[in-house]
Design an enzyme around this catalytic site. Sequence first.
Site, mmCIF file in Angstrom:
data_model
loop_
_atom_site.group_PDB
_atom_site.id
_atom_site.type_symbol
_atom_site.label_atom_id
_atom_site.label_comp_id
_atom_site.label_asym_id
_atom_site.label_seq_id
_atom_site.Cartn_x
_atom_site.Cartn_y
_atom_site.Cartn_z
ATOM 1 N N ASP A 154 0.869 -1.273 0.256
ATOM 2 C CA ASP A 154 -0.050 0.064 0.077
ATOM 3 C C ASP A 154 0.573 1.305 0.023
ATOM 4 O OD1 ASP A 154 -2.184 -1.713 0.108
ATOM 5 O OD2 ASP A 154 -2.349 -1.679 2.542
ATOM 6 N N GLU A 155 1.783 1.425 -0.590
ATOM 7 C CA GLU A 155 2.721 2.502 -0.498
ATOM 8 C C GLU A 155 2.400 3.546 -1.559
ATOM 9 O OE1 GLU A 155 3.969 -0.650 -1.073
ATOM 10 O OE2 GLU A 155 5.372 -1.349 0.297
ATOM 11 N N LYS B 258 1.998 2.137 -4.991
ATOM 12 C CA LYS B 258 2.322 1.579 -6.434
ATOM 13 C C LYS B 258 1.334 1.812 -7.484
ATOM 14 C CE LYS B 258 2.122 -2.459 -4.122
ATOM 15 N NZ LYS B 258 2.033 -2.087 -2.999
ATOM 16 N N ALA C 215 -4.009 -7.564 -3.676
ATOM 17 C CA ALA C 215 -3.511 -6.610 -4.003
ATOM 18 C C ALA C 215 -4.593 -5.471 -4.230
ATOM 19 C CB ALA C 215 -2.724 -6.377 -5.216
ATOM 20 N N GLY C 216 -4.508 -4.349 -3.820
ATOM 21 C CA GLY C 216 -5.392 -3.257 -4.106
ATOM 22 C C GLY C 216 -4.666 -1.800 -4.581
ATOM 23 N N HIS C 217 -4.701 -1.813 -5.824
ATOM 24 C CA HIS C 217 -3.799 -0.473 -6.292
ATOM 25 C C HIS C 217 -4.725 0.503 -6.779
ATOM 26 C CE1 HIS C 217 -0.278 -3.412 -7.184
ATOM 27 N NE2 HIS C 217 -0.785 -3.384 -5.907
ATOM 28 N N GLN D 244 2.038 -6.012 -3.019
ATOM 29 C CA GLN D 244 2.367 -6.173 -1.551
ATOM 30 C C GLN D 244 3.647 -5.279 -1.609
ATOM 31 O OE1 GLN D 244 1.400 -9.591 -3.206
ATOM 32 N NE2 GLN D 244 -0.584 -8.505 -2.688
ATOM 33 N N THR E 142 -9.798 -4.614 1.318
ATOM 34 C CA THR E 142 -10.634 -5.393 2.436
ATOM 35 C C THR E 142 -11.341 -4.263 3.376
ATOM 36 O OG1 THR E 142 -8.801 -5.213 3.790
ATOM 37 C CG2 THR E 142 -9.258 -7.291 2.682
ATOM 38 N N GLY E 143 -10.905 -2.839 3.271
ATOM 39 C CA GLY E 143 -11.589 -1.958 4.049
ATOM 40 C C GLY E 143 -11.223 -1.866 5.254
ATOM 41 N N ARG E 144 -10.163 -2.710 5.755
ATOM 42 C CA ARG E 144 -9.686 -3.004 7.125
ATOM 43 C C ARG E 144 -9.016 -1.545 7.455
ATOM 44 N NH1 ARG E 144 -6.295 -8.424 7.486
ATOM 45 N NH2 ARG E 144 -5.785 -7.673 5.338
ATOM 46 N N GLY F 38 -0.111 13.811 -3.035
ATOM 47 C CA GLY F 38 -1.621 13.650 -3.027
ATOM 48 C C GLY F 38 -2.018 12.323 -3.810
HETATM 49 P P1 GDP Z 1 -0.531 0.346 -3.717
HETATM 50 O O1 GDP Z 1 -1.273 -0.810 -3.131
HETATM 51 O O2 GDP Z 1 0.816 0.357 -3.296
HETATM 52 O O3 GDP Z 1 -1.004 0.639 -4.881
HETATM 53 O O4 GDP Z 1 -1.345 1.393 -2.756
HETATM 54 P P2 GDP Z 1 -3.030 1.492 -2.174
HETATM 55 O O5 GDP Z 1 -3.602 2.103 -3.387
HETATM 56 O O6 GDP Z 1 -3.404 0.248 -1.669
HETATM 57 O O7 GDP Z 1 -2.865 2.610 -0.986
HETATM 58 C C1 GDP Z 1 -2.332 4.008 -1.227
HETATM 59 C C2 GDP Z 1 -3.317 4.927 -1.122
HETATM 60 O O8 GDP Z 1 -2.815 6.390 -0.886
HETATM 61 C C3 GDP Z 1 -4.439 4.998 -2.016
HETATM 62 O O9 GDP Z 1 -5.663 5.418 -1.533
HETATM 63 C C4 GDP Z 1 -3.985 6.302 -2.909
HETATM 64 O O10 GDP Z 1 -4.765 6.906 -3.371
HETATM 65 C C5 GDP Z 1 -3.309 7.131 -1.872
HETATM 66 N N1 GDP Z 1 -2.058 7.730 -2.406
HETATM 67 C C6 GDP Z 1 -1.104 7.362 -3.021
HETATM 68 N N2 GDP Z 1 -0.159 8.558 -3.228
HETATM 69 C C7 GDP Z 1 -0.388 9.392 -2.410
HETATM 70 C C8 GDP Z 1 0.138 10.595 -1.954
HETATM 71 O O11 GDP Z 1 1.075 11.146 -2.245
HETATM 72 N N3 GDP Z 1 -0.735 11.360 -0.844
HETATM 73 C C9 GDP Z 1 -1.781 10.813 -0.509
HETATM 74 N N4 GDP Z 1 -2.610 11.740 0.473
HETATM 75 N N5 GDP Z 1 -2.356 9.699 -0.761
HETATM 76 C C10 GDP Z 1 -1.836 8.989 -1.679
HETATM 77 P P1 IMO Z 2 -0.769 -4.245 -2.342
HETATM 78 O O1 IMO Z 2 -0.423 -4.845 -3.606
HETATM 79 C C1 IMO Z 2 -0.915 -4.585 2.269
HETATM 80 C C2 IMO Z 2 -1.175 -8.760 3.808
HETATM 81 C C3 IMO Z 2 -2.358 -9.175 4.576
HETATM 82 C C4 IMO Z 2 -1.760 -10.009 5.565
HETATM 83 C C5 IMO Z 2 -0.726 -10.619 4.594
HETATM 84 C C6 IMO Z 2 -0.978 -12.057 4.093
HETATM 85 O O2 IMO Z 2 -2.335 -3.453 -2.179
HETATM 86 O O3 IMO Z 2 -0.027 -3.614 -1.730
HETATM 87 P P2 IMO Z 2 -2.634 -12.706 1.833
HETATM 88 O O4 IMO Z 2 -4.021 -12.139 1.464
HETATM 89 O O5 IMO Z 2 -1.526 -12.615 0.865
HETATM 90 O O6 IMO Z 2 -2.496 -14.130 2.459
HETATM 91 O O7 IMO Z 2 -2.439 -11.775 3.225
HETATM 92 O O8 IMO Z 2 -0.322 -9.942 3.838
HETATM 93 N N1 IMO Z 2 -1.392 -8.191 2.495
HETATM 94 C C7 IMO Z 2 -1.531 -6.673 1.866
HETATM 95 N N2 IMO Z 2 -1.167 -5.778 2.782
HETATM 96 N N3 IMO Z 2 -1.135 -4.590 0.823
HETATM 97 C C8 IMO Z 2 -1.273 -5.493 -0.065
HETATM 98 O O9 IMO Z 2 -1.225 -5.609 -1.390
HETATM 99 C C9 IMO Z 2 -1.489 -6.753 0.614
HETATM 100 N N4 IMO Z 2 -1.525 -8.057 0.322
HETATM 101 C C10 IMO Z 2 -1.588 -8.948 1.379
HETATM 102 O O10 IMO Z 2 -2.965 -8.098 5.064
HETATM 103 O O11 IMO Z 2 -1.416 -9.244 6.597
HETATM 104 MG MG MG Z 3 -3.038 -1.663 -1.753
#
Ligand code: GDP
Ligand code: IMO
Ligand code: MG
Length: 423
Positions: free
Chosen positions: A13-14, A16, A39-41, A223, A300-302, A411
């Site tokens: 969730d960085e 990506k 994954a949730g991107h 991840q 997952t909304g967690r 952002g």
């Molecule tokens: P991913 O799994 O690495 O693609 O990241 P996620 O989408 O799960 O989580 C990143 C969250 O931060 C998402 O809601 C993005 O829209 C948001 N986001 C990404 N970059 C930034 C940023 O620089 N600032 C803020 N405030 N939100 C960001």
């Molecule tokens: P993205 O690509 C954050 C975490 C789960 C759990 C562990 C194992 O969006 O960054 P799994 O479902 O793979 O058996 O879960 O890994 N996890 C993530 N945490 N971002 C993800 O993907 C994740 N995918 C799995 O929460 O701790």
């Molecule tokens: Mg994610």
Amino acid sequence: MKADVLLGLQWGDEGKGKIVDVITPKYEVVARFQGGPNAGHTLHFDGKKFVLNTIPSGIFHENCLNVIGNGVVIDPVILKREIENLEKQGVPVSERLQISRRAHLIQPLHPVLDAALEKAKGDEKIGSTLKGIGPAYQDKTGRHGIRIGDITFPDFIERYHQARQRHLQMLNQLGFTDFDLEQLESNWLAAIDFLRQYPLIDSENLIHDAFSQGKSVLAEGAQGTLLDLEFGTYPFVTSSNTITAGACTGLGIAPSQIGEVMGIFKAYCTRVGGGPFPTELDNELGERLRKLGHEFGATTGRARRTGWLDIPALKYAIRLNGATQLIMTKADVLSGFGKIQVCTHYQVNGILTQDMPYDIKEAVPVYQEFDGWTEDLTSISDYHQLPVKLKAYIEFIEQHLKVPITVVSVGPDRKQTLFRNAH
Ligand code: GDP
Ligand code: IMO
Ligand code: MG
């Protein structure tokens, strides 16, 4: 040509998805190499928001071919839903997406097994996304798996029935009965039929042909490094190799064909699910970070756990991935925090170190304090306009990590991305 890689350096969730979307105009192929719908991107542009689970984040760009590589595990039901949602919004997915025939299928009882295994672990549960990732990879390495290429074989259903039998026996042993197989299976088979219209390809050949034609390729991680099966905080990890090496096995690319490795990290830390987290803020400050950063899982909304930046963990991740560039996201979320802490070292059994201990639970973080900044960063369009105190924070991190931070995200929107060429 070589493939560049963009992957997470923390616990996922960085950001990506956002950054892959931003840099896709430089690439002709974007490929996912591991993980699956755990994954949730998230991507934001033109006032719209999209969350991708299986589809690479280059899908919104006209001239980009998106590939689901052999290392990915596919849930047909989730992939079908993703495709339909995007097509409904005018994205011509079928023109832009190809799937490796070697990618393994998440079968109807894999998520059920995930839930049953988690339940059996009790307090030690991993906090899996329950998408069936672990059981699907277990079948793959146990050599019982079904690959998506197998759907074209005449005995596909027979193979599936054999696998189902094994899964039912396992569930029986675990005493888990809370599922409706008929419903799960009919959705799964309908989704498989839907996916038959998609070209199943040998993604390893496609990528190599792309190299020979001088095309640029980006591998998109899922991840993060600290969730890597081999080097993450085991057993609180996912079931695939999230590091650069995973791009080699998950796409069929030789190590010598890896180009730039872009490691992405948040300006602080989050983790969702169980497992150790040395810099966790289990207090009001952590709650504030969660609120301001909207730290709730895209899949997952967690609620995500939150904490300060962890330099020893980042150093470890950079080393494992061979990161050549760094990208820092969510700097904007730290605006208004009076003081910001950064963990520069761990104290392990009384010894100060920057190394990752075998048991990360033993690491006691040692912090350095920074003055925060108050400015809103979200409409800044030039790196040089960032507050001096943030620039000092960035430069301090860079000095410790010894890899240039080339992009700073301020952002969620595509436009809120600052490229830094001060090197
Ligand atoms: P991913 O799994 O690495 O693609 O990241 P996620 O989408 O799960 O989580 C990143 C969250 O931060 C998402 O809601 C993005 O829209 C948001 N986001 C990404 N970059 C930034 C940023 O620089 N600032 C803020 N405030 N939100 C960001
Ligand atoms: P993205 O690509 C954050 C975490 C789960 C759990 C562990 C194992 O969006 O960054 P799994 O479902 O793979 O058996 O879960 O890994 N996890 C993530 N945490 N971002 C993800 O993907 C994740 N995918 C799995 O929460 O701790
Ligand atoms: Mg994610």
